[in-house]
Design a protein around this motif. Structure first.
Motif, PDB file in Angstrom:
ATOM      1  N   GLN A 126       0.886  -1.165   0.000  1.00  0.00           N
ATOM      2  CA  GLN A 126       0.000   0.000   0.000  1.00  0.00           C
ATOM      3  C   GLN A 126       0.918   1.207   0.000  1.00  0.00           C
ATOM      4  OE1 GLN A 126      -1.197  -0.874   3.898  1.00  0.00           O
ATOM      5  NE2 GLN A 126      -2.050  -2.852   3.319  1.00  0.00           N
ATOM      6  N   GLY A 127       0.548   2.230  -0.736  1.00  0.00           N
ATOM      7  CA  GLY A 127       1.278   3.482  -0.620  1.00  0.00           C
ATOM      8  C   GLY A 127       2.477   3.599  -1.539  1.00  0.00           C
ATOM      9  N   ASP A 128       3.390   4.457  -1.103  1.00  0.00           N
ATOM     10  CA  ASP A 128       4.417   5.013  -1.962  1.00  0.00           C
ATOM     11  C   ASP A 128       5.647   4.116  -2.066  1.00  0.00           C
ATOM     12  OD1 ASP A 128       6.028   6.973  -3.278  1.00  0.00           O
ATOM     13  OD2 ASP A 128       6.906   7.423  -1.302  1.00  0.00           O
ATOM     14  N   ALA A 129       6.101   3.862  -3.282  1.00  0.00           N
ATOM     15  CA  ALA A 129       7.319   3.082  -3.458  1.00  0.00           C
ATOM     16  C   ALA A 129       8.304   3.862  -4.315  1.00  0.00           C
ATOM     17  CB  ALA A 129       6.999   1.736  -4.083  1.00  0.00           C
ATOM     18  N   SER A 130       8.359   5.173  -4.114  1.00  0.00           N
ATOM     19  CA  SER A 130       9.257   5.968  -4.962  1.00  0.00           C
ATOM     20  C   SER A 130      10.693   5.861  -4.487  1.00  0.00           C
ATOM     21  CB  SER A 130       8.809   7.421  -4.998  1.00  0.00           C
ATOM     22  OG  SER A 130       8.900   7.958  -3.695  1.00  0.00           O
ATOM     23  N   ARG A 131      10.875   5.642  -3.192  1.00  0.00           N
ATOM     24  CA  ARG A 131      12.233   5.421  -2.687  1.00  0.00           C
ATOM     25  C   ARG A 131      12.313   4.049  -2.040  1.00  0.00           C
ATOM     26  NH1 ARG A 131      15.186  10.059  -2.972  1.00  0.00           N
ATOM     27  NH2 ARG A 131      16.878   9.176  -1.737  1.00  0.00           N
ATOM     28  N   LEU A 132      13.469   3.462  -2.142  1.00  0.00           N
ATOM     29  CA  LEU A 132      13.715   2.167  -1.498  1.00  0.00           C
ATOM     30  C   LEU A 132      14.480   2.433  -0.207  1.00  0.00           C
ATOM     31  CD1 LEU A 132      14.083  -0.965  -1.401  1.00  0.00           C
ATOM     32  CD2 LEU A 132      16.062  -0.654  -2.917  1.00  0.00           C
ATOM     33  N   GLU A 133      13.880   2.036   0.919  1.00  0.00           N
ATOM     34  CA  GLU A 133      14.513   2.288   2.220  1.00  0.00           C
ATOM     35  C   GLU A 133      15.112   0.979   2.723  1.00  0.00           C
ATOM     36  OE1 GLU A 133      14.460   5.379   3.214  1.00  0.00           O
ATOM     37  OE2 GLU A 133      12.816   6.205   1.984  1.00  0.00           O
ATOM     38  N   LEU A 134      16.435   0.895   2.722  1.00  0.00           N
ATOM     39  CA  LEU A 134      17.107  -0.321   3.197  1.00  0.00           C
ATOM     40  C   LEU A 134      17.651  -0.091   4.603  1.00  0.00           C
ATOM     41  CD1 LEU A 134      19.198  -1.352   0.043  1.00  0.00           C
ATOM     42  CD2 LEU A 134      17.002  -2.290   0.789  1.00  0.00           C
ATOM     43  N   MET A 135      17.514  -1.091   5.450  1.00  0.00           N
ATOM     44  CA  MET A 135      18.070  -0.956   6.795  1.00  0.00           C
ATOM     45  C   MET A 135      19.558  -1.264   6.777  1.00  0.00           C
ATOM     46  SD  MET A 135      14.964  -2.683   6.823  1.00  0.00           S
ATOM     47  CE  MET A 135      13.431  -2.852   7.723  1.00  0.00           C
ATOM     48  N   GLY A 136      20.314  -0.540   7.622  1.00  0.00           N
ATOM     49  CA  GLY A 136      21.740  -0.796   7.788  1.00  0.00           C
ATOM     50  C   GLY A 136      22.205  -0.123   9.074  1.00  0.00           C
ATOM     51  N   GLU A 137      23.067  -0.802   9.817  1.00  0.00           N
ATOM     52  CA  GLU A 137      23.568  -0.228  11.080  1.00  0.00           C
ATOM     53  C   GLU A 137      25.047  -0.524  11.220  1.00  0.00           C
ATOM     54  OE1 GLU A 137      21.425  -1.729  14.477  1.00  0.00           O
ATOM     55  OE2 GLU A 137      19.564  -0.796  13.804  1.00  0.00           O
ATOM     56  N   GLN A 138      25.795   0.464  11.687  1.00  0.00           N
ATOM     57  CA  GLN A 138      27.220   0.283  11.966  1.00  0.00           C
ATOM     58  C   GLN A 138      27.964  -0.193  10.720  1.00  0.00           C
ATOM     59  OE1 GLN A 138      28.431   0.374  15.737  1.00  0.00           O
ATOM     60  NE2 GLN A 138      26.803   1.819  15.275  1.00  0.00           N
ATOM     61  N   LEU A 139      27.547   0.310   9.557  1.00  0.00           N
ATOM     62  CA  LEU A 139      28.179  -0.093   8.296  1.00  0.00           C
ATOM     63  C   LEU A 139      28.880   1.093   7.670  1.00  0.00           C
ATOM     64  CD1 LEU A 139      25.225  -2.124   6.696  1.00  0.00           C
ATOM     65  CD2 LEU A 139      27.212  -3.039   7.939  1.00  0.00           C
ATOM     66  N   GLU A 140      29.910   0.789   6.899  1.00  0.00           N
ATOM     67  CA  GLU A 140      30.557   1.819   6.105  1.00  0.00           C
ATOM     68  C   GLU A 140      30.129   1.604   4.650  1.00  0.00           C
ATOM     69  OE1 GLU A 140      35.099   2.700   4.729  1.00  0.00           O
ATOM     70  OE2 GLU A 140      34.838   1.982   6.791  1.00  0.00           O
ATOM     71  N   PHE A 141      29.399   2.569   4.128  1.00  0.00           N
ATOM     72  CA  PHE A 141      28.901   2.456   2.749  1.00  0.00           C
ATOM     73  C   PHE A 141      30.039   2.719   1.773  1.00  0.00           C
ATOM     74  CE2 PHE A 141      27.220   4.677  -1.031  1.00  0.00           C
ATOM     75  CZ  PHE A 141      26.381   3.689  -1.525  1.00  0.00           C
ATOM     76  N   VAL A 142      30.128   1.892   0.708  1.00  0.00           N
ATOM     77  CA  VAL A 142      31.154   2.123  -0.312  1.00  0.00           C
ATOM     78  C   VAL A 142      30.514   2.560  -1.629  1.00  0.00           C
ATOM     79  CG1 VAL A 142      33.056   1.115  -1.631  1.00  0.00           C
ATOM     80  CG2 VAL A 142      32.746   0.502   0.786  1.00  0.00           C
ATOM     81  N   SER A 143      29.580   1.740  -2.137  1.00  0.00           N
ATOM     82  CA  SER A 143      29.009   2.115  -3.436  1.00  0.00           C
ATOM     83  C   SER A 143      27.679   1.407  -3.687  1.00  0.00           C
ATOM     84  CB  SER A 143      29.985   1.738  -4.564  1.00  0.00           C
ATOM     85  OG  SER A 143      30.102   0.329  -4.632  1.00  0.00           O
ATOM     86  N   ALA A 144      26.905   1.953  -4.612  1.00  0.00           N
ATOM     87  CA  ALA A 144      25.665   1.312  -5.037  1.00  0.00           C
ATOM     88  C   ALA A 144      25.555   1.404  -6.549  1.00  0.00           C
ATOM     89  CB  ALA A 144      24.470   2.008  -4.390  1.00  0.00           C
ATOM     90  N   LYS A 145      25.094   0.300  -7.151  1.00  0.00           N
ATOM     91  CA  LYS A 145      24.850   0.303  -8.605  1.00  0.00           C
ATOM     92  C   LYS A 145      23.462  -0.223  -8.857  1.00  0.00           C
ATOM     93  CE  LYS A 145      29.567  -0.799 -10.001  1.00  0.00           C
ATOM     94  NZ  LYS A 145      30.414  -1.957 -10.372  1.00  0.00           N
ATOM     95  N   ILE A 146      22.783   0.369  -9.831  1.00  0.00           N
ATOM     96  CA  ILE A 146      21.518  -0.215 -10.250  1.00  0.00           C
ATOM     97  C   ILE A 146      21.685  -0.705 -11.680  1.00  0.00           C
ATOM     98  CG2 ILE A 146      19.113   0.295 -10.859  1.00  0.00           C
ATOM     99  CD1 ILE A 146      18.815   1.756  -8.281  1.00  0.00           C
ATOM    100  N   ASP A 147      21.382  -1.964 -11.890  1.00  0.00           N
ATOM    101  CA  ASP A 147      21.569  -2.614 -13.188  1.00  0.00           C
ATOM    102  C   ASP A 147      22.959  -2.322 -13.752  1.00  0.00           C
ATOM    103  OD1 ASP A 147      19.054  -3.821 -13.093  1.00  0.00           O
ATOM    104  OD2 ASP A 147      18.087  -2.023 -13.895  1.00  0.00           O
TER     105      ASP A 147
END
Ligand code: TRP
Ligand code: ZN
Length: 905
Positions: free
Chosen positions: A51-72
């Motif tokens: 139900q509702g809005d799916a314009s953004r994808l909210e992923l959970m993460g804790e105590q992580l160091e983000f490096v990169s994200a790729k889509i397709d």
């Protein structure tokens, strides 16, 4: 700490389906203790049921160091990083592949949630919300995916690389590294993910499952523990056989692994195909493990294995449904243990063995779950809200949850229950579902409307059933009038209470000669059996038996058919009669407990007023008869002769007074010791188990009764004879049950006025030297000292504080922290509740210290003062001060929820 922000309350009613689904995930790990790189490639799509809005994808993460994200495959820019995860925008309209790279630090992870290092090896713990500490994800149980996992690590340091499912590839890599690739064919929620890497060895067995498929079973441990794995393996094989036989459920994977780890927050974890266990619930040999350890291992191995169907194949929609898997799986492990102890034969011996198991389970429920229900953390089996889900792995969800499942079986019989389970799997295999779904399956399979039964899931607090009985001699009618309610429930419980419950209330009627009377309810054509389950559904309800030829004695709530408190005014004579005659072994035991509890509470009242203590000889005589009755199994006699615990007794008082309870219980123990001295000695001799140690229930029962006799004898005014026996037993012991019981008896004897402490001290020193390299035995060494009987010139707090400085003490290891700190704070009430508040000050220090290291463990300890309002004013005030001190200093969401609820209530 990440979770320092104001506590957000999560509510069951706010559940919404996820906006996105993750069909498959490929994880790659480059395992390095301080800097592990994780590549996470997910195939995502929008959830058609969202139900509702799916314009953004909210992923959970804790105590992580983000490096990169790729889509397709293309670097993605619209990524917002926060303390709680990633928010990704600019999402393609259709299905897409998201690959994320991140880094985590297992070496510094003292919380033991997520990926961590223990003794140089890597382990994971993802339930409930640990996966988000490994990588960014939709870390919620209703998102189920298939997993492929590639592990890469230094080959010399981490020769073994394990994950869920089947091994699909392995090989060497440059620079002394190697890899393994695993694939789990079953969809699962992220909390069931696991990996293990390190220097481990295993025993293995190949068996054929019911349908003839070959299965590989392994138990992995550190090399020095390989000789302690056989009982766990046997337990696993027995579990597999039992689930096939009793529920028609087969192992679905080609391979099933158990791994033991010494740093672990709880008992064990049911990760798909890769169960991870606290070493305490795997490792056993006769020299290091007690009979209790052996049976706990069987139960926990069973529990985790049974989760493969109840929890993994059918999982929980959200964490409010936790009891869907835990209550049901505890019920299954209890039934498994009961069947194992009963053996393959029917008859009196197996009925007695089943009853013993039932009594042990009910004791835990009444001591721990009833107390929880009386305090500020009281919650329904299906909670309505939580701040930190880890705080809801409770006695209520597990043990009361199991009782709720057991009631279906009591109502429908074993066959009816099995029909319900079959329908449950037929409907829900591969899905994430709710407690309502389970209840509906049970109802539909048995053509029953179980709407009223939902209240067992939604109401907190312990129900009370008060019983009045009347006999009409002229009409030969006997009427039981039942009334249900909650008494003075805690405020936390009162909030949830609605209408009456459907209570399966099992009863029998006993005649003058001690035999059961045939039972015919009003309106029935003929008598039908001697135990009947009354369906008690109204607030007030009467049940009339006809053709009752004499005034009977009622045996109420046989086999503890519902998790309630029964109020009925038996006389001491009647209780002694039931203890001698009730055909229901549970109620036979129960009669003795009521008798002892009543006597002990009266003694405690007198002790509190400083009056002299005296005991009813009739009570002693009733116990003497049990001790003499060799038609009863030793295990049953042990349970019947054990007095209710001090914490249980304190909870029964209008105002808890631990010192008075202690005085009462010590007085009664000593009277039982001296009055029955010769019988204890004879019992000791008659229950020796010479020859090779066997961890079977028959021998364990003898050892238990013999060691109980030794404990009573150690409390004689002159304990010299007991000391001699204990010393000889200690020296000659070929098993840990006898050796630790002897040591404990020596400690107890040394608490007698004027006794020489030298013998006990020497034995303690010997025990340490002998088992220095056996961590689980050293835990026992700490626990024995922390729970020992204190006295005016033996303040246990001082001993405990000294042991905190011992080279073998390590607060970061949960087993060790539990063995010393928890043992003292919850296993030694008289000393912990010392009038000077020294116990509370210690408690506050340790909660604060643990809060910074391991919030889950800290929160368990924090619960130690939650019943503070029930204590004497002097203690209450000091407990309040300690709680306030903790509340002002702790940071974790876990501990804050506990202490804030305690202070608010
Ligand atoms: N699901 C596990 C069981 O009942 C228990 C569990 C939940 C657990 N959370 C945990 C174990 C955290 C270890 C750590 O068997
Ligand atoms: Zn479980």
């Amino acid at each position: 700490m990440s979770n320092t922000t104001a506590a957000a309350v999560i509510r069951r009613q706010d559940y919404t389906p996820p906006a996105f689904l993750i069909d498959s995930v490929a994880l790659e790990f480059d395992l390095v203790p301080a800097r592990t790189v994780v590549k996470n490639t997910m195939k995502l799509r929008r959830n058609p049921d969202a139900q509702g809005d799916a314009s953004r994808l909210e992923l959970m993460g804790e105590q992580l160091e983000f490096v990169s994200a790729k889509i397709d495959g293309v670097a993605h820019e619209d990524v917002r990083i926060s303390e709680n995860g990633l928010s990704i925008g600019n999402i393609p309209a259709g299905d897409f592949e998201l690959s994320i790279e991140n880094i985590c630090n297992p070496a510094e992870n003292t919380t033991l949630s997520g990926l961590y290092v223990s003794s140089g090896n890597f382990f994971t713990q993802c339930e409930a919300e640990g996966f988000r500490r490994i990588t960014y994800f939709l870390d919620r149980p209703d998102v189920m995916s298939t997993y492929t996992v590639t592990l890469r690590a230094d080959k010399a340091a981490y020769p073994v690389l394990l994950s869920n499912g089947n091994l699909i590839g392995e090989g060497d890599l440059p620079d002394g590294r190697h890899f393994a690739q695993w694939e789990d064919p079953f969809k699962k929620p992220s909390y069931l993910f696991a990996l293990v890497a390190g220097k481990l060895v295993c025993i293995e067995e190949r068996i054929r499952s019911g349908s003839g498929k070959e299965k590989l079973l392994q138990v992995w441990v550190e090399p020095q523990d390989l000789d302690k794995t056989h009982h766990a393996m046997d337990s696993l094989i027995n579990s597999i056989r039992w689930d096939e036989k009793r529920f028609g459920l087969e192992l679905d994977l080609d391979r099933f692994m158990i791994v033991a780890v010494s740093d672990f927050n709880m008992g064990a974890m049911e990760n798909k195909g890769l169960n991870i266990f606290n070493t305490k619930y795997v490792l056993a040999n006769p020299e290091t493990a007690t009979d209790t350890d052996f049976s706990n291992i069987e139960a926990v191995v069973g529990h985790e294995y049974f989760h493969n169907w109840t929890g993994n194949r059918v999982t929980c929609r959200d964490w409010f449904q936790l009891s869907l898997k835990e209550g049901l799986t505890v019920f299954r492990d209890q039934e498994f243990s009961a069947d194992m102890s009963a053996g393959d034969v029917d008859g009196a011996a197996s009925a007695a063995a089943r009853a013993t198991k039932r009594i042990e389970d009910v004791r835990v429920l009444r001591q721990m779950q009833f107390a929880e229900d009386a305090g500020p953390m009281a919650h329904p089996v299906r909670p309505e809200s939580y701040v930190e889900i880890n705080n809801f792995y409770t006695m209520t969800v597990y043990e009361k949850g199991s009782e709720v499942v057991r009631m279906y079986q009591t109502l429908f019989g074993r066959d009816g229950f099995r029909r319900g389970m079959d329908l449950y799997f037929q409907r829900f295999d591969g899905q994430a579902v709710t407690c309502d779904d389970f209840r509906h399956a049970l109802a539909d399979a048995n053509q029953r409307d179980l709407a009223q039964f939902e209240r067992w899931y939604s109401q907190a607090g312990t129900p009370r059933v008060s019983v009045r009985a009347s006999y009409d001699a002229a009409k030969k009618r006997y009427t039981l009038s039942l009334a249900q309610g909650y008494g003075e429930a805690s405020e936390a419980a009162r909030d949830t209470q609605g209408g009456p419950l459907l209570i399966p209330f099992s009863v029998g009627l006993i005649g003058k000669n001690g035999a059961d009377l045939p039972l015919r309810l009003e309106g029935e054509q003929e008598p039908n059996g001697t135990t009947r389950v009354l369906e008690f559904t109204e607030r007030d309800q009467s049940f009339t038996f006809v053709d009752v030829n004499e005034a009977p004695l009622p045996s109420l709530l046989r086999n503890f058919s519902a998790p309630v408190i029964v109020e009925y005014d038996y006389t001491n004579d009647e209780l002694a009669f039931l203890l001698a005659h009730d055909s229901d072994p549970f109620n036979r035991w129960e009669a003795g407990q009521r008798l002892a509890t009543r006597e002990l509470l009266a003694l405690a009242e007198r002790a509190a007023k400083g009056e002299t203590l005296a005991i009813d000889d009739q009570v002693i005589a009733a116990f003497a008869r049990v001790l003499d009755d060799t038609t009863l199994t030793p295990a049953f006699r042990e349970l019947a002769l054990m007095l209710p615990s001090e914490s249980y007794l304190a909870e029964q008082m209008a105002v808890s007074d631990p010192a008075a309870v202690h005085a009462a219980r010590v007085f009664m123990s000593r009277r039982l010791a001296s009055q029955l001295r010769d019988k204890w000695l004879a019992t000791y001799e008659a229950n020796r188990t010479p020859g090779e140690y066997r961890p079977v229930s028959e021998d364990a029962g003898k050892r238990g009764l013999k060691n109980l006799a030794l404990a009573y004898l150690s409390q004689l005014d002159d304990p010299r004879e007991a000391v001699k026996l204990a010393q000889a037993q200690y020296d000659a012991a070929n098993n840990m049950t006898d050796r630790s019981a002897a040591l404990s008896a020596l400690l107890l004897a040394s608490a007698t006025k004027g006794a020489d402490a030298g013998v006990a001290d020497a034995a303690l020193a010997d025990f340490y030297r002998r088992f220095e390299n056996e961590a689980l035995v050293i835990d026992k060494w700490f626990a024995l000292q922390a729970t020992q009987r204190g006295g005016p010139d033996r303040k246990v707090i001082e001993i405990v504080r000294k042991l905190m400085q011992h080279q073998a003490f390590n607060i970061r290891n949960p087993n060790r922290a539990r063995s010393l700190i928890f043992s003292f704070c919850s296993g030694n009430p008289a000393q912990f509740h010392a009038a000077d508040g020294s116990g509370y000050a210690f408690w506050a220090e340790q909660v604060i210290a643990l809060d910074a290291l391991n919030p889950q463990v800290a929160a368990r300890l924090a619960r130690g003062l939650e019943l503070w309002r029930r204590f004497t004013p002097q203690l209450r005030e000091k407990m309040h001060a300690a709680l306030s001190e903790v509340a002002s200093k702790v940071k974790s969401r876990d501990v804050r929820e506990v202490v804030e609820k305690a202070l608010a209530a």
